[in-house]
Design a protein around this motif. Structure first.
Motif, PDB file in Angstrom:
ATOM      1  N   LEU A 164     -34.251  -3.737 -20.708  1.00 28.87           N
ATOM      2  CA  LEU A 164     -32.941  -3.516 -20.083  1.00 28.87           C
ATOM      3  C   LEU A 164     -33.150  -2.576 -18.905  1.00 28.87           C
ATOM      4  CD1 LEU A 164     -29.827  -3.570 -19.883  1.00 28.87           C
ATOM      5  CD2 LEU A 164     -29.791  -1.698 -21.549  1.00 28.87           C
ATOM      6  N   LEU A 165     -32.690  -2.989 -17.744  1.00 27.80           N
ATOM      7  CA  LEU A 165     -32.843  -2.198 -16.524  1.00 27.80           C
ATOM      8  C   LEU A 165     -31.558  -1.447 -16.203  1.00 27.80           C
ATOM      9  CD1 LEU A 165     -34.363  -1.512 -13.819  1.00 27.80           C
ATOM     10  CD2 LEU A 165     -33.326  -3.589 -12.876  1.00 27.80           C
ATOM     11  N   ILE A 166     -31.685  -0.162 -15.955  1.00 25.19           N
ATOM     12  CA  ILE A 166     -30.583   0.604 -15.353  1.00 25.19           C
ATOM     13  C   ILE A 166     -30.884   0.661 -13.864  1.00 25.19           C
ATOM     14  CG2 ILE A 166     -29.420   2.823 -15.202  1.00 25.19           C
ATOM     15  CD1 ILE A 166     -30.018   3.283 -18.119  1.00 25.19           C
ATOM     16  N   TRP A 167     -30.079  -0.053 -13.097  1.00 29.02           N
ATOM     17  CA  TRP A 167     -30.307  -0.252 -11.662  1.00 29.02           C
ATOM     18  C   TRP A 167     -29.259   0.560 -10.911  1.00 29.02           C
ATOM     19  CZ3 TRP A 167     -28.633  -5.056  -8.487  1.00 29.02           C
ATOM     20  CH2 TRP A 167     -29.331  -5.108  -7.271  1.00 29.02           C
ATOM     21  N   THR A 168     -29.703   1.623 -10.253  1.00 24.76           N
ATOM     22  CA  THR A 168     -28.754   2.582  -9.667  1.00 24.76           C
ATOM     23  C   THR A 168     -28.492   2.361  -8.182  1.00 24.76           C
ATOM     24  OG1 THR A 168     -30.504   4.183  -9.128  1.00 24.76           O
ATOM     25  CG2 THR A 168     -29.496   4.343 -11.320  1.00 24.76           C
ATOM     26  N   ARG A 169     -28.968   1.257  -7.608  1.00 26.17           N
ATOM     27  CA  ARG A 169     -28.848   1.074  -6.163  1.00 26.17           C
ATOM     28  C   ARG A 169     -27.393   1.137  -5.674  1.00 26.17           C
ATOM     29  NH1 ARG A 169     -32.659  -0.601  -2.493  1.00 26.17           N
ATOM     30  NH2 ARG A 169     -31.994  -1.661  -0.596  1.00 26.17           N
ATOM     31  N   GLY A 170     -26.451   0.733  -6.530  1.00 24.04           N
ATOM     32  CA  GLY A 170     -25.042   0.771  -6.136  1.00 24.04           C
ATOM     33  C   GLY A 170     -24.431   2.157  -6.176  1.00 24.04           C
ATOM     34  N   MET A 171     -25.184   3.139  -6.676  1.00 25.70           N
ATOM     35  CA  MET A 171     -24.706   4.529  -6.709  1.00 25.70           C
ATOM     36  C   MET A 171     -25.320   5.261  -5.516  1.00 25.70           C
ATOM     37  SD  MET A 171     -25.091   5.255 -10.811  1.00 25.70           S
ATOM     38  CE  MET A 171     -24.411   6.918 -10.693  1.00 25.70           C
ATOM     39  N   ASN A 172     -24.616   5.262  -4.401  1.00 22.31           N
ATOM     40  CA  ASN A 172     -25.224   5.789  -3.176  1.00 22.31           C
ATOM     41  C   ASN A 172     -24.281   6.667  -2.348  1.00 22.31           C
ATOM     42  OD1 ASN A 172     -23.546   3.834  -1.963  1.00 22.31           O
ATOM     43  ND2 ASN A 172     -25.188   2.307  -2.081  1.00 22.31           N
ATOM     44  N   LYS A 173     -23.308   7.276  -3.016  1.00 18.94           N
ATOM     45  CA  LYS A 173     -22.396   8.168  -2.277  1.00 18.94           C
ATOM     46  C   LYS A 173     -23.126   9.447  -1.861  1.00 18.94           C
ATOM     47  CE  LYS A 173     -18.192   6.691  -4.742  1.00 18.94           C
ATOM     48  NZ  LYS A 173     -18.854   5.905  -5.801  1.00 18.94           N
ATOM     49  N   ILE A 174     -22.733   9.975  -0.714  1.00 17.83           N
ATOM     50  CA  ILE A 174     -23.346  11.183  -0.164  1.00 17.83           C
ATOM     51  C   ILE A 174     -22.236  12.130   0.298  1.00 17.83           C
ATOM     52  CG2 ILE A 174     -24.848  12.098   1.653  1.00 17.83           C
ATOM     53  CD1 ILE A 174     -26.240   9.346   1.680  1.00 17.83           C
ATOM     54  N   GLU A 175     -22.328  13.399  -0.116  1.00 19.41           N
ATOM     55  CA  GLU A 175     -21.315  14.392   0.234  1.00 19.41           C
ATOM     56  C   GLU A 175     -21.980  15.659   0.758  1.00 19.41           C
ATOM     57  OE1 GLU A 175     -17.688  16.998  -1.856  1.00 19.41           O
ATOM     58  OE2 GLU A 175     -18.961  15.665  -3.072  1.00 19.41           O
ATOM     59  N   LEU A 176     -21.577  16.093   1.947  1.00 19.52           N
ATOM     60  CA  LEU A 176     -22.114  17.312   2.545  1.00 19.52           C
ATOM     61  C   LEU A 176     -21.302  18.535   2.100  1.00 19.52           C
ATOM     62  CD1 LEU A 176     -22.722  16.071   6.205  1.00 19.52           C
ATOM     63  CD2 LEU A 176     -24.398  16.245   4.365  1.00 19.52           C
ATOM     64  N   HIS A 177     -21.993  19.659   1.927  1.00 22.47           N
ATOM     65  CA  HIS A 177     -21.344  20.918   1.558  1.00 22.47           C
ATOM     66  C   HIS A 177     -21.719  22.004   2.577  1.00 22.47           C
ATOM     67  CE1 HIS A 177     -20.813  19.083  -2.448  1.00 22.47           C
ATOM     68  NE2 HIS A 177     -22.098  18.786  -2.408  1.00 22.47           N
ATOM     69  N   ASP A 178     -20.749  22.734   3.051  1.00 15.52           N
ATOM     70  CA  ASP A 178     -21.027  23.876   3.925  1.00 15.52           C
ATOM     71  C   ASP A 178     -21.594  25.053   3.132  1.00 15.52           C
ATOM     72  OD1 ASP A 178     -20.161  22.578   6.224  1.00 15.52           O
ATOM     73  OD2 ASP A 178     -18.082  23.181   5.886  1.00 15.52           O
ATOM     74  N   SER A 179     -21.106  25.220   1.907  1.00 14.80           N
ATOM     75  CA  SER A 179     -21.597  26.318   1.071  1.00 14.80           C
ATOM     76  C   SER A 179     -21.527  25.887  -0.389  1.00 14.80           C
ATOM     77  CB  SER A 179     -20.771  27.588   1.288  1.00 14.80           C
ATOM     78  OG  SER A 179     -19.402  27.354   1.048  1.00 14.80           O
ATOM     79  N   PHE A 180     -22.687  25.703  -0.982  1.00 15.94           N
ATOM     80  CA  PHE A 180     -22.768  25.198  -2.355  1.00 15.94           C
ATOM     81  C   PHE A 180     -23.364  26.263  -3.270  1.00 15.94           C
ATOM     82  CE2 PHE A 180     -25.116  23.247  -5.831  1.00 15.94           C
ATOM     83  CZ  PHE A 180     -24.172  22.374  -6.368  1.00 15.94           C
ATOM     84  N   VAL A 181     -22.763  26.406  -4.442  1.00 16.11           N
ATOM     85  CA  VAL A 181     -23.308  27.248  -5.504  1.00 16.11           C
ATOM     86  C   VAL A 181     -23.394  26.397  -6.759  1.00 16.11           C
ATOM     87  CG1 VAL A 181     -22.978  29.292  -6.946  1.00 16.11           C
ATOM     88  CG2 VAL A 181     -22.360  29.361  -4.527  1.00 16.11           C
ATOM     89  N   ALA A 182     -24.546  26.382  -7.399  1.00  9.85           N
ATOM     90  CA  ALA A 182     -24.728  25.571  -8.595  1.00  9.85           C
ATOM     91  C   ALA A 182     -23.783  26.020  -9.698  1.00  9.85           C
ATOM     92  CB  ALA A 182     -26.182  25.655  -9.065  1.00  9.85           C
ATOM     93  N   ASP A 183     -23.390  25.075 -10.546  1.00 11.16           N
ATOM     94  CA  ASP A 183     -22.461  25.364 -11.636  1.00 11.16           C
ATOM     95  C   ASP A 183     -23.001  26.477 -12.525  1.00 11.16           C
ATOM     96  OD1 ASP A 183     -21.228  23.202 -10.545  1.00 11.16           O
ATOM     97  OD2 ASP A 183     -21.284  21.945 -12.342  1.00 11.16           O
ATOM     98  N   GLY A 184     -22.164  27.489 -12.782  1.00  8.37           N
ATOM     99  CA  GLY A 184     -22.571  28.580 -13.653  1.00  8.37           C
ATOM    100  C   GLY A 184     -23.447  29.620 -12.988  1.00  8.37           C
ATOM    101  N   CYS A 185     -23.675  29.476 -11.683  1.00  6.84           N
ATOM    102  CA  CYS A 185     -24.591  30.387 -10.977  1.00  6.84           C
ATOM    103  C   CYS A 185     -23.878  31.289  -9.973  1.00  6.84           C
ATOM    104  CB  CYS A 185     -25.666  29.584 -10.247  1.00  6.84           C
ATOM    105  SG  CYS A 185     -26.843  28.726 -11.309  1.00  6.84           S
ATOM    106  N   ALA A 186     -22.567  31.411 -10.071  1.00  3.73           N
ATOM    107  CA  ALA A 186     -21.812  32.172  -9.071  1.00  3.73           C
ATOM    108  C   ALA A 186     -22.297  33.604  -8.937  1.00  3.73           C
ATOM    109  CB  ALA A 186     -20.326  32.154  -9.429  1.00  3.73           C
TER     110      ALA A 186
END
Length: 608
Positions: A164-186
């Motif tokens: 069984l193949l999990i084919w992720t090619r259709g998952m290709n959204k891209i989002e830019l962030h000016d200032s990102f902090v990882a979850d739980g790392c504030a």
């Protein structure tokens, strides 16, 4: 039903004590056989293969995104369809055609190793919930599971028959962030410019959003059709890694579906051990990555490139030329500004295909002036291709319209009638599309070889290796000479620590046109392939004389690497194995020479 005697005895020893009553020897034998069978994954001809009803239930769970895979080579089965079959093989030189078909992989196979074979079904995932449903289905039904995004694995890890193949090619959204902090790392992190990329995106798509449109840089692959997720998990090197460091070191956070079907966030503050493993521990081993957030960086004003080819008229003059090339690299190019490769050929030629970061054309020219003057002053050498130096605005490096107008000779285009105009790729990567690999070897070359007392040994090794097969030194795939902060960041990844002190990755490889066994007119030329493999191995062995026991780059390495744990990960392997055991204790995720794969048969179907 046949039972392997050793497996039978081993399983029987695991049985609980025999009850005093109520059980016959036949009950015990049935129980034992069930235990033995549980060591094997299910194939389509097995009684426990999911029913059509079960597959329909999965299709419903993934919103219809279940595909029954059909091979594009069906037309090759009959003589009257020879033209159609030839058209398919012609299309295999288009990486976008390959990537858009769940039955295909970017490499068609490897001599005496593997051949690209389609899965039975593919979940053409559009969301994380699709991935969760597929993982749960595979675990519940004991299926061989394969994960594919870009499908560029030379090791054949993105394909397997009866899976069984999990084919992720259709998952290709891209989002830019000016200032990102990882979850739980504030409390622990300062905000950083970043980009979140779904795992099926290709690097050209990422560069288009981050660089062409956004005016920033994200460290990714040189080949534009490589998948984002696979490159990061493999460690990741691109043309400008000598300046920006490893791609894996830029990872700030990942979303991943683990073997139990749960969706986890992995970063420096949450699931930190898994986060570390995803930074170079290899794709397809710890779960299915669905999103990655990567640090973005400032762009310089300019990127540049240098091309050229020099021929020596004798072996003696070629050796002298090699000495000058090593001197040129050490004196002028061994710094964060330069990357990519020099190729050494058996016909006594040296070919340059290098890139620069942040230099003007005048500054680039100055770096090469003395070397070029030396070559031109000697009658023993001729330029088969002139030394060509170009500079371009960095923001236009992956600008499709710009490249089509000003550098059409450097790119190839997806020529399908319905292809997006943005589907371009570097012409230098065309040979890799659909390739049938004869052999592939790589080795980290330590920077100590550039020291004056060792250069002669290096030159001798380069010359000796070139007598057997052409090879290249990839200077961007070794961090010696990079900024200290990038070396420190790479040290926090799972990649073999040898990369920190390597000035280059030596690659010796050979391939043929797309080829498949049992397809008349398109079968591999085994005699030629074995002859090539023998010479490739001899060439690599000459290089290893000056770098004995050198490790290699996971994504570009020998399928038959005997000591792969040490070669790919060095001292990091034991820690990676512990992470694997924690998050995937039953080994649902298997790839050839991946972490924990020593516990399985070569095809990943039988637990050893």
């Amino acid at each position: 039903m046949s039972i392997d005697r050793r497996k039978f005895l081993r399983s029987a020893m695991l049985l609980p004590a025999i009850p005093a009553a109520g059980s016959s020897i036949f009950d015990l034998l049935e129980n034992c056989v069930e235990k033995i069978e549980s060591f094997k994954r299910v194939r389509p001809h097995d009684p426990l293969w999911p029913s059509l009803k079960s597959w329909q239930q999965l299709k419903t769970a993934v919103n219809g995104n279940l595909v029954k895979i059909e091979s594009p080579f069906v037309s090759c089965a009959t003589a009257k369809d020879k033209t159609a079959c030839d058209e398919v093989f012609k299309s295999l030189k288009n990486p976008y055609y390959i990537g858009d078909n769940p039955a295909l992989t970017q490499t068609s196979g490897w001599l005496d190793a593997w051949q690209s074979e389609p899965s039975v079904y593919a979940v053409a995932a559009k969301s994380t919930s699709d991935v969760v449903a597929a993982v749960n289905f595979a675990r519940t039904h004991n299926l061989r599971l394969v994960v594919k995004g870009g499908g560029h694995s030379y090791q054949g890890t993105s394909n397997s028959a009866d899976s069984l193949l999990i084919w992720t090619r259709g998952m290709n959204k891209i989002e830019l962030h000016d200032s990102f902090v990882a979850d739980g790392c504030a409390a622990a992190q300062t905000p950083k410019p970043a980009v979140t990329i779904e795992s099926g995106a290709l690097w050209l798509q990422a560069y288009t959003e981050v660089t062409t449109k956004g005016g920033r840089f994200v460290q990714g692959g040189g080949c534009t059709t490589v998948g984002v997720a696979g490159l990061i998990q493999g460690g990741g090197f691109g043309s400008f890694s000598k300046y920006y460091g490893m791609a894996a070191a830029a990872l700030l956070q990942a979303e991943i579906v683990t073997a139990d079907g749960s969706v986890k966030i992995a970063n420096a503050c949450t699931n930190a051990d898994l986060f570390w493993a995803l930074k170079g521990g290899g794709g397809g081993s710890f779960g299915v990555v669905t999103k990655l957030t990567l640090r973005t960086r400032e762009l310089p004003a300019n990127f540049g490139a240098v091309f050229g080819k020099i021929k020596a008229n004798s072996d003696e003059s070629y050796k002298a030329l090699l000495g000058k090339v090593v001197e040129l690299y050490h004196d002028k190019l061994f710094n964060p500004h330069w990357g990519e490769q020099v190729t050494f050929n058996g016909n006594n030629t040296v070919a340059f295909s290098l890139v620069s970061h942040g230099l003007t054309k005048e500054e680039m020219t100055e770096s090469w002036q003395q070397f070029e003057a030396w070559v031109k002053s000697k009658k023993e050498y001729t330029f088969e291709a002139p030394l060509t130096i170009i500079a371009l605005p960095a923001q236009r490096m992956w600008d499709v319209a710009f490249l089509k107008q000003y550098a059409p000779n450097l790119i190839e285009t997806d020529e399908r009638a319905d292809a997006p105009v943005s589907n371009i790729y570097w012409g230098s990567n065309k040979g890799e599309a659909g390739q049938f690999i004869h052999a592939y070897r790589s080795a980290w070359l330590p920077a100590s070889l550039l020291e004056e007392g060792n250069r002669l040994k290096l030159v001798d090794a380069l010359f000796a290796a070139s007598r057997h097969w052409a090879f290249a030194l990839h200077f961007n795939k070794g961090l010696a000479g990079a900024p200290q902060e990038e070396i420190a960041a790479a040290k926090e990844t799972a990649t073999n620590p040898e990369v920190l002190t390597a000035f280059a990755l030596a690659i010796v490889a050979g391939e043929g046109e797309p080829a498949f066994k049992n397809i008349a007119g398109h079968e591999p030329d085994l005699k030629n392939a074995h002859r090539a493999a023998e010479q490739i191995n001899k060439s690599s062995d000459e290089l290893l004389k000056v770098a004995p026991n050198a490790g290699s780059y996971l994504s570009e390495s020998n399928y038959f690497e005997p000591n792969w744990q040490k070669s790919f990960w060095g001292s990091n392997y034991d820690k990676l194995a512990a992470v694997k055991k924690k998050y995937d204790p039953e080994g649902l995720f298997f790839v050839h020479h991946g972490v924990g794969s020593e516990g399985w048969s070569d095809d990943g179907f039988t637990r050893l």
